[in-house]
Design a protein around this motif. Sequence first.
Motif, PDB file in Angstrom:
ATOM      1  N   ARG A  35      49.117  49.626  35.294  1.00  0.00           N
ATOM      2  CA  ARG A  35      47.950  50.094  35.013  1.00  0.00           C
ATOM      3  C   ARG A  35      48.283  50.858  33.627  1.00  0.00           C
ATOM      4  O   ARG A  35      48.927  52.016  33.096  1.00  0.00           O
ATOM      5  CB  ARG A  35      47.304  51.233  36.035  1.00  0.00           C
ATOM      6  CG  ARG A  35      46.120  51.993  35.168  1.00  0.00           C
ATOM      7  CD  ARG A  35      45.092  52.538  36.391  1.00  0.00           C
ATOM      8  NE  ARG A  35      44.016  52.637  36.548  1.00  0.00           N
ATOM      9  CZ  ARG A  35      43.094  51.644  37.159  1.00  0.00           C
ATOM     10  NH1 ARG A  35      43.420  51.417  37.906  1.00  0.00           N
ATOM     11  NH2 ARG A  35      41.915  52.451  37.007  1.00  0.00           N
ATOM     12  N   TYR A  73      39.897  43.418  33.597  1.00  0.00           N
ATOM     13  CA  TYR A  73      39.745  43.714  35.188  1.00  0.00           C
ATOM     14  C   TYR A  73      40.220  42.281  35.784  1.00  0.00           C
ATOM     15  O   TYR A  73      40.544  41.536  37.370  1.00  0.00           O
ATOM     16  CB  TYR A  73      38.677  43.670  35.837  1.00  0.00           C
ATOM     17  CG  TYR A  73      38.600  45.353  36.159  1.00  0.00           C
ATOM     18  CD1 TYR A  73      38.633  45.990  37.265  1.00  0.00           C
ATOM     19  CD2 TYR A  73      37.416  45.797  34.878  1.00  0.00           C
ATOM     20  CE1 TYR A  73      38.882  47.534  36.516  1.00  0.00           C
ATOM     21  CE2 TYR A  73      37.309  47.005  34.669  1.00  0.00           C
ATOM     22  CZ  TYR A  73      37.999  48.221  35.585  1.00  0.00           C
ATOM     23  OH  TYR A  73      37.539  49.568  35.369  1.00  0.00           O
ATOM     24  N   ASN A  76      44.200  41.818  35.556  1.00  0.00           N
ATOM     25  CA  ASN A  76      44.853  42.379  36.972  1.00  0.00           C
ATOM     26  C   ASN A  76      44.781  42.442  38.474  1.00  0.00           C
ATOM     27  O   ASN A  76      45.157  42.690  39.266  1.00  0.00           O
ATOM     28  CB  ASN A  76      44.548  44.137  36.685  1.00  0.00           C
ATOM     29  CG  ASN A  76      45.423  44.390  35.467  1.00  0.00           C
ATOM     30  OD1 ASN A  76      46.503  44.425  35.946  1.00  0.00           O
ATOM     31  ND2 ASN A  76      44.861  43.475  34.393  1.00  0.00           N
ATOM     32  N   ILE A  77      43.286  41.990  39.092  1.00  0.00           N
ATOM     33  CA  ILE A  77      43.159  41.481  40.137  1.00  0.00           C
ATOM     34  C   ILE A  77      43.799  40.571  40.445  1.00  0.00           C
ATOM     35  O   ILE A  77      43.883  40.198  41.534  1.00  0.00           O
ATOM     36  CB  ILE A  77      41.416  41.392  40.065  1.00  0.00           C
ATOM     37  CG1 ILE A  77      41.028  41.695  41.865  1.00  0.00           C
ATOM     38  CG2 ILE A  77      41.041  39.822  40.174  1.00  0.00           C
ATOM     39  CD1 ILE A  77      39.259  40.904  41.799  1.00  0.00           C
ATOM     40  N   LYS A  80      47.035  42.076  42.024  1.00  0.00           N
ATOM     41  CA  LYS A  80      46.217  43.379  43.798  1.00  0.00           C
ATOM     42  C   LYS A  80      46.613  42.330  44.811  1.00  0.00           C
ATOM     43  O   LYS A  80      46.464  42.428  46.126  1.00  0.00           O
ATOM     44  CB  LYS A  80      45.532  43.818  43.341  1.00  0.00           C
ATOM     45  CG  LYS A  80      44.911  45.098  42.013  1.00  0.00           C
ATOM     46  CD  LYS A  80      45.817  46.045  42.298  1.00  0.00           C
ATOM     47  CE  LYS A  80      46.549  47.046  41.329  1.00  0.00           C
ATOM     48  NZ  LYS A  80      47.466  48.116  41.525  1.00  0.00           N
ATOM     49  N   SER A 148      41.836  48.666  45.917  1.00  0.00           N
ATOM     50  CA  SER A 148      42.366  47.981  44.071  1.00  0.00           C
ATOM     51  C   SER A 148      41.440  46.866  43.982  1.00  0.00           C
ATOM     52  O   SER A 148      40.947  46.434  43.275  1.00  0.00           O
ATOM     53  CB  SER A 148      43.284  48.599  43.619  1.00  0.00           C
ATOM     54  OG  SER A 148      44.366  49.683  43.350  1.00  0.00           O
ATOM     55  N   TRP A 149      42.009  45.388  44.781  1.00  0.00           N
ATOM     56  CA  TRP A 149      41.385  44.193  45.189  1.00  0.00           C
ATOM     57  C   TRP A 149      39.651  44.700  45.337  1.00  0.00           C
ATOM     58  O   TRP A 149      39.623  44.482  44.120  1.00  0.00           O
ATOM     59  CB  TRP A 149      42.146  43.834  46.027  1.00  0.00           C
ATOM     60  CG  TRP A 149      41.448  41.750  46.174  1.00  0.00           C
ATOM     61  CD1 TRP A 149      40.834  41.405  45.016  1.00  0.00           C
ATOM     62  CD2 TRP A 149      41.884  41.623  47.323  1.00  0.00           C
ATOM     63  NE1 TRP A 149      40.608  40.600  45.850  1.00  0.00           N
ATOM     64  CE2 TRP A 149      41.011  40.045  46.418  1.00  0.00           C
ATOM     65  CE3 TRP A 149      42.190  41.445  48.453  1.00  0.00           C
ATOM     66  CZ2 TRP A 149      41.137  39.130  47.749  1.00  0.00           C
ATOM     67  CZ3 TRP A 149      42.298  40.603  49.259  1.00  0.00           C
ATOM     68  CH2 TRP A 149      42.351  39.144  49.176  1.00  0.00           C
ATOM     69  N   TYR A 152      38.294  46.662  41.717  1.00  0.00           N
ATOM     70  CA  TYR A 152      38.569  45.714  40.978  1.00  0.00           C
ATOM     71  C   TYR A 152      37.502  44.660  41.073  1.00  0.00           C
ATOM     72  O   TYR A 152      36.310  44.565  39.575  1.00  0.00           O
ATOM     73  CB  TYR A 152      40.018  45.059  40.110  1.00  0.00           C
ATOM     74  CG  TYR A 152      40.704  45.788  40.131  1.00  0.00           C
ATOM     75  CD1 TYR A 152      40.673  47.143  39.469  1.00  0.00           C
ATOM     76  CD2 TYR A 152      42.145  45.135  39.546  1.00  0.00           C
ATOM     77  CE1 TYR A 152      41.236  47.917  39.824  1.00  0.00           C
ATOM     78  CE2 TYR A 152      43.327  46.263  38.688  1.00  0.00           C
ATOM     79  CZ  TYR A 152      42.920  48.028  39.153  1.00  0.00           C
ATOM     80  OH  TYR A 152      43.775  48.438  38.526  1.00  0.00           O
ATOM     81  N   THR A 155      33.874  46.022  40.184  1.00  0.00           N
ATOM     82  CA  THR A 155      33.692  47.013  38.351  1.00  0.00           C
ATOM     83  C   THR A 155      33.676  45.509  38.047  1.00  0.00           C
ATOM     84  O   THR A 155      32.756  45.363  37.229  1.00  0.00           O
ATOM     85  CB  THR A 155      34.863  47.849  38.668  1.00  0.00           C
ATOM     86  OG1 THR A 155      35.272  48.840  38.987  1.00  0.00           O
ATOM     87  CG2 THR A 155      34.717  47.873  36.891  1.00  0.00           C
ATOM     88  N   GLN A 156      34.250  44.761  38.211  1.00  0.00           N
ATOM     89  CA  GLN A 156      34.362  43.175  37.483  1.00  0.00           C
ATOM     90  C   GLN A 156      32.771  42.590  37.116  1.00  0.00           C
ATOM     91  O   GLN A 156      32.206  42.137  36.628  1.00  0.00           O
ATOM     92  CB  GLN A 156      35.362  42.168  37.566  1.00  0.00           C
ATOM     93  CG  GLN A 156      35.296  40.586  36.825  1.00  0.00           C
ATOM     94  CD  GLN A 156      36.444  40.022  37.479  1.00  0.00           C
ATOM     95  OE1 GLN A 156      37.094  40.164  38.163  1.00  0.00           O
ATOM     96  NE2 GLN A 156      35.745  38.448  37.893  1.00  0.00           N
ATOM     97  N   GLU A 207      35.683  54.326  38.048  1.00  0.00           N
ATOM     98  CA  GLU A 207      36.529  53.383  38.972  1.00  0.00           C
ATOM     99  C   GLU A 207      38.058  53.551  38.757  1.00  0.00           C
ATOM    100  O   GLU A 207      38.735  53.594  39.949  1.00  0.00           O
ATOM    101  CB  GLU A 207      37.261  51.342  38.268  1.00  0.00           C
ATOM    102  CG  GLU A 207      37.491  50.951  39.368  1.00  0.00           C
ATOM    103  CD  GLU A 207      39.407  51.004  38.728  1.00  0.00           C
ATOM    104  OE1 GLU A 207      40.157  50.892  39.340  1.00  0.00           O
ATOM    105  OE2 GLU A 207      39.280  51.384  37.549  1.00  0.00           O
ATOM    106  N   TRP A 211      40.895  55.324  41.559  1.00  0.00           N
ATOM    107  CA  TRP A 211      41.894  54.482  41.916  1.00  0.00           C
ATOM    108  C   TRP A 211      43.181  56.539  41.120  1.00  0.00           C
ATOM    109  O   TRP A 211      43.575  56.509  42.199  1.00  0.00           O
ATOM    110  CB  TRP A 211      42.504  53.994  40.367  1.00  0.00           C
ATOM    111  CG  TRP A 211      43.313  53.982  40.269  1.00  0.00           C
ATOM    112  CD1 TRP A 211      44.700  53.282  41.334  1.00  0.00           C
ATOM    113  CD2 TRP A 211      45.215  54.916  39.268  1.00  0.00           C
ATOM    114  NE1 TRP A 211      46.060  53.573  40.584  1.00  0.00           N
ATOM    115  CE2 TRP A 211      46.373  54.343  39.267  1.00  0.00           C
ATOM    116  CE3 TRP A 211      44.763  55.682  38.754  1.00  0.00           C
ATOM    117  CZ2 TRP A 211      46.857  54.804  38.797  1.00  0.00           C
ATOM    118  CZ3 TRP A 211      45.534  55.999  37.582  1.00  0.00           C
ATOM    119  CH2 TRP A 211      47.121  55.614  37.989  1.00  0.00           C
TER     120      TRP A 211
END
Length: 314
Positions: A35, A73, A76-77, A80, A148-149, A152, A155-156, A207, A211
């Motif tokens: 991260r 995001y 990185n998603i 996750k 987190s999935w 994310y 948030t996305q 977010e 986390w």
Amino acid sequence: MISNRLTTGLILGLLALVAFVILLLWIVRKRLEIRTAMPSVDFPVWDSQDVSKSLQSAFLATVKQGESAISWYRNNIRMKRFGSQILRSAAIVFASVGALLPLVVAAASRFDQSNTWKNMIDAQWGYIAFAASAVCVAADKFYGLSSSWIRYMKTQMALEGALTDLRYDWIVLASKAAAEPTGDQIQGMLQKMKDFIVLIRTQVQQETDAWALEFQSNLADLTNAVKAQRDAQKPGSAHVTVSNAKDFDGGVKVRLDQSEERTVEGGQCLFASVAPGPHEILVVGKKGDQSFKAATVVKVAPDSLVSVSVAIAV
């Protein structure tokens, strides 16, 4: 011979499952991206001689900032999602194997009277499969992959919605502005871009705070679980009283689980460093040529003393 083969097979199966889980965790760890802070976008220099161009450059930089956050995001998603799906799928497979293996072995044994299946596969391997399933679920929780999935993705979607709103609002503001926008119009456009950047940073900060809170909570849960497991394995003690020990020749002998033995003459003895759990207490006394016995079961709690009184019936 068969027992030795079963024991060897059980050990090999356990080692194979442990190696598989370790390999699985290593693959997931390699696929997880560390991260880092989101990349920043250089803000254009304001040119008071060409306000329209400066506004357009500022708008493009603002949009780029939003797209950069969304792209972070989106990229990185995937990590996750991959880790969550792998660990959750492995947990389902292991749990299914653990539940079905005893049934399969029992069903196969009914049709195969030679017990070939029992010699090849031990139903107790199901417990190992259940343990591996629990490890996969715990790893998913500790690394926060599934949570987190979801975080994310939410948030996305929020950032994409905000970016779409910005573009439409910008069209509305630009359509109202003339070739040379007024001071109020310039202030309105700049404020709209600032509000969007603040919204991005607020979403990202929320977010990130979630986390950090989840990570600290998982660490605390892991620490508490290790401490609880360590405390649950602390040895206890068993204090045994034989009320009629003096009625027998030379006292009596007290055995713990048919292994550790004490000779009691005064009526009491103590077994220290006893593993937690149920244990059998056997008391043996002699009168002449006759032996008399009495037995009971005690449950020793971790790091505690349990007392039991036994009387040998004559």
